[in-house]
Design an enzyme around this catalytic site. Structure first.
Site, short mmCIF file in Angstrom:
data_model
loop_
_atom_site.label_atom_id
_atom_site.label_comp_id
_atom_site.label_asym_id
_atom_site.label_seq_id
_atom_site.Cartn_x
_atom_site.Cartn_y
_atom_site.Cartn_z
N HIS A 223 -7.45 15.34 2.84
CA HIS A 223 -6.64 14.18 2.45
C HIS A 223 -6.91 13.84 0.99
CE1 HIS A 223 -6.08 13.60 6.80
NE2 HIS A 223 -5.02 12.91 6.47
N GLY B 96 0.82 -1.20 0.00
CA GLY B 96 0.00 0.00 0.00
C GLY B 96 0.85 1.26 0.00
N LYS C 171 -8.68 8.17 0.57
CA LYS C 171 -8.90 7.93 2.00
C LYS C 171 -10.35 7.55 2.24
CE LYS C 171 -7.95 9.79 6.61
NZ LYS C 171 -7.26 8.53 7.03
#
Length: 269
Positions: free
Chosen positions: A156, A13, A160
């Site tokens: 963000h 990730g 997210k």
């Protein structure tokens, strides 16, 4: 000095890849394992393939084997896999660094219970700057006290999945605690339509999701005639990864539940 053996969950990730670099960069740590979910296309590849490193560690979905050869697991994944990894860490007496956000009350209780049996560092944010910001917010809230409207704005990247961010919620908890309030009772998440006058006892939250924003957080204290804003902006995930590795080194040999404030010695001031 024997290097600390660190395993990384979710190694393929965005955070996992940066964590590989952070472990490689630290003089006292070595990568001992790399985990991904079953079915991941990255299984079998070198853990550093995405960042141009040859670690000699193959990405695996075998949690038991990885933990058996590790001192600590760093986990920035999602609540469900993190809690499964947490249980395995307790069973095998492996410390765990948890940067995952979005836990419900039951998940938080499980983390707290795990701290009675192994070393756990659980933090909404592992950036040194953000944790200094938490410290500042406590002071600012206590000094300003009542009479200021408080809003927290966070932004963000588009990927997210939880909102508000764990960091924004932690900012709210710090401020509410300093004012003697319960965030669950005073938080307002977004506004729409005819909302009426602002309740002065509330702490508001606003969320932005756009582009590749790594993490922007602002706490706003406003009253008639003045406004105080405390802002932290992250431009690289390395700030979080380096903090997580620092926490892994710090918690080695300890049992208990800690946060990044403990790692930095801010809870002793």
């Amino acid at each position: 000095m024997i290097p600390l053996k660190i395993a990384i969950a979710g190694v393929n990730g965005r955070m996992g890849r940066v964590l590989v670099e952070a472990v490689n960069n630290h003089p006292d740590t070595v990568l001992s394992g790399a985990l991904e979910h079953s079915g991941s296309e990255a299984l079998g590849l070198d853990a550093g393939y995405a960042v141009g490193l040859k670690t000699g560690i193959a990405i695996s979905d075998d949690v038991d084997t990885v933990l058996a050869q590790s001192d600590v697991l760093i986990d920035f994944t999602r609540p469900e896999p993190t809690l499964k990894h947490l249980q395995k860490c307790v069973e095998k007496q492996v410390n765990i660094i948890i940067g995952t956000t979005g836990f419900d009350d039951a998940g938080k209780a499980a983390i707290q219970a795990a701290g009675e049996k192994t070393g756990v560092v659980f933090a909404a944010n592992f950036s040194v700057g953000v944790n200094l910001t938490f410290h500042l917010l406590d002071t600012v809230a206590r000094v300003l006290n009542e009479g200021y409207d408080i809003e927290i704005i966070e932004g963000h990247h588009r990927h997210k999945v939880d909102a508000p961010s764990g960091t924004a919620l932690r900012m709210g908890e710090v401020i509410a605690g300093a004012l003697g309030r319960d965030l669950k009772q005073c938080a307002v998440y977004g506004r729409e339509g005819h909302t009426g006058p602002r309740d002065p006892s509330t702490i508001g939250f606003a969320t932005v999701r756009a582009g590749d924003i790594v993490g922007d957080h602002t706490a706003l204290f406003a009253t008639d005639g003045e406004r105080v804003e405390i802002t932290h902006k992250a431009s690289s995930r390395m700030t979080f990864a380096a903090g997580a590795v620092r926490a892994a080194v710090w918690v080695n040999g300890k049992t208990g539940l800690y946060d990044m404030q403990d790692v930095l010695g801010l809870n002793n001031r």
